[in-house]
Design an enzyme around this catalytic site. Structure first.
Site, PDB file in Angstrom:
ATOM      1  N   GLY A 240    -102.522 124.128  44.111  1.00  0.00           N
ATOM      2  CA  GLY A 240    -102.026 125.304  43.404  1.00  0.00           C
ATOM      3  C   GLY A 240    -100.628 125.725  43.839  1.00  0.00           C
ATOM      4  N   HIS A 241    -100.046 126.607  43.043  1.00  0.00           N
ATOM      5  CA  HIS A 241     -98.663 127.049  43.246  1.00  0.00           C
ATOM      6  C   HIS A 241     -98.471 127.700  44.619  1.00  0.00           C
ATOM      7  CE1 HIS A 241     -99.507 131.385  42.702  1.00  0.00           C
ATOM      8  NE2 HIS A 241    -100.434 130.966  41.863  1.00  0.00           N
ATOM      9  N   ASN A 242     -97.330 127.389  45.222  1.00  0.00           N
ATOM     10  CA  ASN A 242     -96.900 127.946  46.508  1.00  0.00           C
ATOM     11  C   ASN A 242     -97.794 127.570  47.687  1.00  0.00           C
ATOM     12  OD1 ASN A 242     -95.773 130.286  44.409  1.00  0.00           O
ATOM     13  ND2 ASN A 242     -94.360 129.730  46.052  1.00  0.00           N
TER      14      ASN A 242
END
Length: 329
Positions: free
Chosen positions: A242-244
């Site tokens: 997932g993002h970040n």
């Protein structure tokens, strides 16, 4: 066809030969399928019992093996049979797909792209504006690499992979078929006027050196800055990052596992198949998450967790033993 004597194989893996065989080895194979001209391996004592029924003439084995090879058969004893067998597999590796020209005429390469020496681009691939490909990069057919992406030297991008704009891929990386690097992060918020509002993700993905991303896996771009996969990480097929999220060095994620947004993995973390990690958690250096586990709290460095929700592996096993006794009445 490649073939090697047992001595030639041992010159590579540097083991100790026990027994002898006149057979030349033409391929590696698992114990139960091997023929007399094939080499196999025994990586754990529990598999010793299968040697007698195997037709393999040679096996790479650990030093503590308790059986003898038998007539016209031999063992090559090593400290780690798994690692030694990987070297044997390298000996028999077949050549990769052929490129008749370095850049196929049907590939679309933007005039502003920079292509390093020895780099090859297969048919139907697209290389966008201001993309930088290092030296000896291999781009197989039907790959998409979008604007301002940078890919380090000696990396391999297999067919169907998509590397979106502004992402950075390190040296000696492998991106397997249909993987996606830099897709939008999964971010939506309810709004009375507009229903679900999409949260724009303006960051990118950074892959360190020696990273391998499996087929059909996805690494989402950061909302603000970068999603980072550290040097030497190995990601299996069908994995979601997932993002970040930020992965340290030499992490392993097995198939169907996933990280929600903003997860941090320390160095050497191992995530088992189908395990899932809640957003904004930290998994410490060297921790292990068992297959199928659901992690809902931070995990300390070096800890092994298991279960759904994941707890200390020893506690999980005790709980399962109690449930088993209860089920039996």
């Amino acid at each position: 066809m490649k073939s090697y004597s047992i001595s030639e194989i041992n010159d590579v893996i540097k083991g100790i030969i026990v027994g002898e065989t006149s057979e030349r080895i033409t391929a590696p194979e698992q114990l139960d399928l091997a023929s007399t001209t094939e080499i196999s391996f025994i990586g754990h004592k529990k598999y010793e019992k299968f040697w007698a029924a195997s037709k393999a003439s040679v096996a790479v084995v650990n030093e503590d093996i308790a059986i003898e090879p038998g007539e016209n058969r031999a063992f090559i004893k090593v400290k780690n049979a798994d690692l030694a067998m990987s070297m044997v597999l390298d000996l028999f590796e077949l050549p990769p797909p052929i490129f008749e020209v370095n850049i196929h005429p049907s590939a679309i390469v933007d005039k502003t792209a920079t292509i390093g020496n020895g780099t090859r681009i297969g048919p139907g691939s697209y290389i966008g504006p201001n993309v930088q490909l290092g030296e000896n990069v291999t781009v197989y057919p039907n790959v998409t690499i979008l604007d301002e992406t940078k890919i380090g030297s000696n990396s391999t991008i297999w067919s169907g992979a998509v590397i979106r704009e502004r992402c950075i891929v390190g040296n000696a990386c492998i991106i397997h078929p249909n993987a996606v690097i830099g897709a939008d992060g999964f971010g939506f918020r309810p709004c009375p006027e507009r229903g679900l509002v999409k949260i724009t993700h303006i960051g990118n993905v950074i892959l360190g050196d020696g990273v391998e991303i499996g087929a059909n896996s996805c690494v989402d771009r950061g909302k603000f800055s970068s999603t980072i996969v550290g040097d030497g990480c190995k990601i299996d097929n069908l994995v979601q990052i997932g993002h970040n999220s930020r992965l340290g060095r030499f992490c392993l994620m097995a198939g169907n596992s996933g990280l929600a947004g903003s997860v941090t993995l320390g160095d050497g973390v191992m995530i088992g198949g189908s395990a899932s990690i809640k957003d904004h958690l930290t998994i410490g250096d060297g921790a292990i998450v068992g297959a199928g586990s659901g992690v809902a709290a931070n995990v300390e460095a070096g800890k092994v967790v298991l279960g759904y929700p994941a707890v200390d592996a020893r506690d999980a096993l005790k709980q399962w033993a109690v449930l088993k006794r209860l089920a039996k009445g």
